[in-house]
Scaffold this active site. Structure first.
Site, PDB file in Angstrom:
ATOM      1  N   ASP A  52      32.957  45.398  37.459  1.00  0.00           N
ATOM      2  CA  ASP A  52      33.512  44.328  36.651  1.00  0.00           C
ATOM      3  C   ASP A  52      32.664  43.065  36.749  1.00  0.00           C
ATOM      4  OD1 ASP A  52      35.648  45.919  35.867  1.00  0.00           O
ATOM      5  OD2 ASP A  52      36.924  45.271  37.526  1.00  0.00           O
ATOM      6  N   TYR A 111      32.909  51.245  48.505  1.00  0.00           N
ATOM      7  CA  TYR A 111      32.899  49.815  48.226  1.00  0.00           C
ATOM      8  C   TYR A 111      33.130  49.029  49.513  1.00  0.00           C
ATOM      9  CZ  TYR A 111      33.026  50.197  43.100  1.00  0.00           C
ATOM     10  OH  TYR A 111      32.721  50.447  41.787  1.00  0.00           O
TER      11      TYR A 111
END
Length: 244
Positions: A52, A111
Site C-alpha cells: 500500500d 512482514y
C-alpha cells in the site's frame, strides 16, 4: 525469455506498488525505466504482491518477459538504478523458467513492523513512535491466536477485490530490537490488503490494556473489520522476505 527481478524500495514517495492512473507508483517507475533502458515502447512487470501507499519493501520480487536474452545484466542494473531514482534499488536480475511466476509461486511472505519507544530524528520516517508501557508479553499471547486462525476478514480492507480471506500464518511475534524498540514479525502464505497494519493496531489495543485476550479472540471470530483496531501508520511496515 522470463526473468526474475529482486529489488527494495522506500514507500513514502509512492502511492503503493501497483500502477494506477495519475499516481507515482513503484511498478510504473520501474516499467518506465526498463522501457527506456531496453529501448522498447513499453514494459510490464508482475510483482509478488501489492504494497500500500507508504509501505516499504526490503525485498520485493517481480518477473518480466523479453523476446531475446539479456546480454549484459550488470550494465542493465546500473542503468535502471540510475533511472528509477534514490528510493528504489534494483539488486538482481536472473533468468527463470518460462512458467515461473513471481506472485503465484511464492510459498510464504514475511512482514516486519517497527515500533520505537523514543523520539528519533533519524528513524521517525521509517518506524512508529510507540507509547511506553505496552505489554509486549500480552501482545505475544494474543498474536499466537493468529497461528490457528484461517479467516482474517476482521483484518481485511473493506470492499477489497479478493475472492477469499483465508490465510495461513506460521509465525507472529514481537521481538525486542536494541534497548528501546520492538519489531512485529509475521509470516504467512498470503496477506490481505491492510491486514498486517490492522493486526498490529489490534495487538496494540491488547498491549494498552484496552482489549483482553478473550476480546482479541472475539474480534477474530466476528469477521468484521469494524471490530478490529485502527490501521497503523504505513511507514513502519516492511515487506521483509519472500520464499519460493
Amino acid at each position: 525469455m522470463r526473468y526474475f527481478m529482486r529489488l527494495s524500495y522506500r514507500g513514502l514517495p509512492f502511492h503503493g506498488w501497483q500502477s494506477q492512473p495519475g499516481a507515482v507508483t513503484v511498478q510504473a517507475t520501474i516499467e518506465q525505466a526498463m522501457a527506456t533502458a531496453l529501448r522498447l515502447p513499453e514494459m510490464r512487470i508482475t510483482g509478488a504482491g501489492r504494497t500500500d501507499t507508504g509501505v516499504n519493501a526490503r525485498m520485493m520480487v517481480a518477473h518480466f518477459d523479453v523476446e531475446h536474452p539479456l546480454c549484459d545484466i550488470p550494465r542493465l542494473l546500473h542503468s535502471l538504478n540510475t533511472l528509477v531514482g534514490p528510493d528504489i534499488a534494483l539488486e538482481d536480475i536472473y533468468p527463470v523458467e518460462a512458467t515461473a511466476h513471481a506472485r503465484f509461486d511464492a510459498t510464504s511472505r514475511t512482514y516486519h513492523y517497527y515500533a520505537l519507544e523514543r523520539k528519533s530524528p533519524f528513524f521517525y520516517l521509517l518506524s512508529w513512535k510507540a507509547p511506553k508501557g505496552l505489554d509486549y508479553d500480552k501482545m505475544n499471547e494474543a498474536a499466537q491466536q493468529l497461528l490457528t486462525t484461517q479467516d482474517f476478514t476482521s483484518f481485511a480492507k473493506l470492499h477489497a477485490d479478493t475472492k477469499t480471506n483465508i490465510c495461513h500464518v506460521t509465525h507472529a511475534a514481537w521481538h525486542p530490537v536494541g534497548d528501546d524498540g520492538h519489531v512485529f514479525v509475521i509470516t504467512a502464505d498470503r496477506f490481505l490488503r491492510n491486514m498486517v497494519r490492522a493486526v498490529v493496531g489490534t495487538l496494540v489495543e491488547v498491549g494498552r490494556g484496552k482489549l483482553s485476550l478473550e476480546g482479541f479472540a472475539d474480534v477474530i471470530a466476528q469477521r468484521n473489520r469494524c471490530a478490529a483496531g485502527t490501521s497503523m501508520p504505513p511507514q513502519a511496515l516492511y515487506l521483509w522476505d519472500i520464499k519460493y
